[in-house]
Design an enzyme around this catalytic site. Structure first.
Site, PDB file in Angstrom:
ATOM      1  N   ASP A   5       0.877  -1.163   0.000  1.00 12.37           N
ATOM      2  CA  ASP A   5       0.000   0.000   0.000  1.00 12.37           C
ATOM      3  C   ASP A   5       0.915   1.214   0.000  1.00 12.37           C
ATOM      4  O   ASP A   5       1.542   1.526   1.018  1.00 12.37           O
ATOM      5  CB  ASP A   5      -0.916   0.022   1.229  1.00 12.37           C
ATOM      6  CG  ASP A   5      -2.045   1.039   1.080  1.00 12.37           C
ATOM      7  OD1 ASP A   5      -1.865   2.014   0.313  1.00 12.37           O
ATOM      8  OD2 ASP A   5      -3.093   0.872   1.720  1.00 12.37           O
ATOM      9  N   ASP A  58      -3.757  -3.627   3.355  1.00 13.82           N
ATOM     10  CA  ASP A  58      -4.143  -2.756   4.464  1.00 13.82           C
ATOM     11  C   ASP A  58      -3.759  -3.323   5.824  1.00 13.82           C
ATOM     12  O   ASP A  58      -3.890  -2.621   6.838  1.00 13.82           O
ATOM     13  CB  ASP A  58      -5.656  -2.512   4.451  1.00 13.82           C
ATOM     14  CG  ASP A  58      -6.087  -1.545   3.366  1.00 13.82           C
ATOM     15  OD1 ASP A  58      -5.292  -0.654   3.022  1.00 13.82           O
ATOM     16  OD2 ASP A  58      -7.212  -1.676   2.863  1.00 13.82           O
ATOM     17  N   ILE A  89       0.464   4.463  -0.139  1.00 17.10           N
ATOM     18  CA  ILE A  89       0.057   5.429   0.885  1.00 17.10           C
ATOM     19  C   ILE A  89      -1.202   4.883   1.531  1.00 17.10           C
ATOM     20  O   ILE A  89      -2.286   4.937   0.949  1.00 17.10           O
ATOM     21  CB  ILE A  89      -0.204   6.838   0.326  1.00 17.10           C
ATOM     22  CG1 ILE A  89       1.067   7.451  -0.239  1.00 17.10           C
ATOM     23  CG2 ILE A  89      -0.761   7.738   1.434  1.00 17.10           C
ATOM     24  CD1 ILE A  89       0.898   8.888  -0.715  1.00 17.10           C
ATOM     25  N   ASP A  90      -1.047   4.331   2.708  1.00 15.46           N
ATOM     26  CA  ASP A  90      -2.204   3.885   3.473  1.00 15.46           C
ATOM     27  C   ASP A  90      -2.679   5.068   4.305  1.00 15.46           C
ATOM     28  O   ASP A  90      -1.912   5.623   5.092  1.00 15.46           O
ATOM     29  CB  ASP A  90      -1.807   2.711   4.378  1.00 15.46           C
ATOM     30  CG  ASP A  90      -2.997   2.136   5.111  1.00 15.46           C
ATOM     31  OD1 ASP A  90      -4.025   1.889   4.459  1.00 15.46           O
ATOM     32  OD2 ASP A  90      -2.903   1.940   6.335  1.00 15.46           O
ATOM     33  N   THR A  95      -4.750   7.779   2.663  1.00 14.85           N
ATOM     34  CA  THR A  95      -4.586   8.911   1.747  1.00 14.85           C
ATOM     35  C   THR A  95      -5.360  10.146   2.231  1.00 14.85           C
ATOM     36  O   THR A  95      -4.907  11.278   2.045  1.00 14.85           O
ATOM     37  CB  THR A  95      -5.044   8.530   0.321  1.00 14.85           C
ATOM     38  OG1 THR A  95      -4.267   7.418  -0.128  1.00 14.85           O
ATOM     39  CG2 THR A  95      -4.829   9.684  -0.647  1.00 14.85           C
TER      40      THR A  95
END
Length: 319
Positions: A121, A262, A123-124, A126
């Site tokens: 991920d 995630d 950018i977990d 966002t």
């Protein structure tokens, strides 16, 4: 410190993605953000971070299979996104990068989730990233359904400059690099003296987990301390180092299936720090069924000592 070429490559990749995202946060231009089909936002930094991680993994480890959140097809017919992403990646890698190279690297994230592969991920969190708050770069290595390595970069944790904290879970231990310190430190969970003294950690976004149900669960457990609300898989990091004792990801829709990217890195960070991670029914997270945790419902992560009591309370509230 863990010394392994695969771990070193993963750490280097996440560090580079952290540099790129810190450079981009708060400086996005018009046309450099779009809404995906599920209405979640994606930016030049998401695409750029995925490109950088995929590029570094391939250059250091050769042919690699990667299951990434972003798709290169989303850049088609979006020149502002493509140009902005190319410029970010070029600045991060220190050399000109062509659009073709960029699309190729992002496209590496389209592998199937079978056998031995990475999941990413870029950018977990966002929405937190866009607000100027917390976000994470989450990279994990999965081998036949077992998560064996997790690297979790949290560029804004304990930092407003992007140095942040980088958690590495490998070989049964979790370590953390803080800021520019080249020496990682072991991190371990911290059990509270009693369950009533535990502290919840939960999402800022109510759409990610039901805050009202979390409050009811806390009341059942006798917990009155205000929750620690923070975006992204940073929640796993703060739990691993003892800032909180309980993290709940409660289902908000019956049909929703959690994505592997995630949770894979963050869950391993907590487990190797001595904590416990299951779904809301107390079952281990099952990463052996493709890109989603289709055999699980929600997530319960704790420091460990009171995990069964927390799961029982969750089940009582959710039915």
């Amino acid at each position: 410190m863990i010394d392994d070429p695969t771990v070193d490559a993963a750490v280097a990749a996440v560090r580079a993605a952290g540099t790129l995202t810190a450079m981009a946060q708060g400086r996005l231009l018009d046309g450099q953000t779009l809404a995906k089909r599920d209405a979640s936002p994606v930016t030049v930094a998401d695409f750029g971070a995925q490109a950088v991680v995929c590029s570094i993994l391939r250059s250091r480890l050769g042919d690699v299979a990667i299951v990434g959140e972003e798709s290169a097809s989303d850049l088609a017919d979006r020149p502002a996104l493509l140009t902005g992403t190319t410029e970010l990646v070029s600045a991060t890698l220190g050399r000109p990068v062509s659009a073709a190279e960029l699309v190729d690297w992002i496209g590496l994230g389209a592998a199937s989730a079978t056998g031995r592969y990475w999941t990413l991920d870029p950018i977990d969190g966002t929405k937190g990233f866009l607000r100027g708050d917390q976000y994470a770069i989450a990279l994990a290595l999965i081998d036949d359904g077992e998560v064996v390595l997790g690297v979790l970069g949290c560029p804004r944790l304990d930092s407003a400059t992007g140095a942040g904290v980088l958690f590495v879970a490998a070989g049964g231990t979790t370590e953390a690099y803080s800021g520019d310190d080249p020496t990682p430190r072991p991190v371990t969970v911290a059990d509270p003296p009693s369950l009533a003294q535990a502290r919840f950690c939960e999402s800022v976004e109510s759409g990610h987990s039901d805050h009202d149900q979390s409050s009811e669960i806390a009341a059942r457990l006798g917990i009155s301390t205000a929750p620690y609300r923070i975006d992204s898989q940073c929640k796993y990091g703060v739990l691993a180092r003892g800032d909180a004792s309980i993290y709940l990801r409660l289902p908000t829709r019956s049909e929703y299936e959690e994505k592997i990217w995630d949770h894979a890195a963050g869950a391993l960070v907590v487990e190797f720090a001595g904590g416990t991670v299951t779904d809301i029914d107390g079952a281990p997270l099952d990463f052996s069924h493709g890109a989603t945790l289709c055999r699980n419902r929600g997530v319960v992560a704790t420091s460990g000592a009171f995990h069964d009591e927390v799961v029982a309370s969750v089940r009582a509230v959710l039915g």
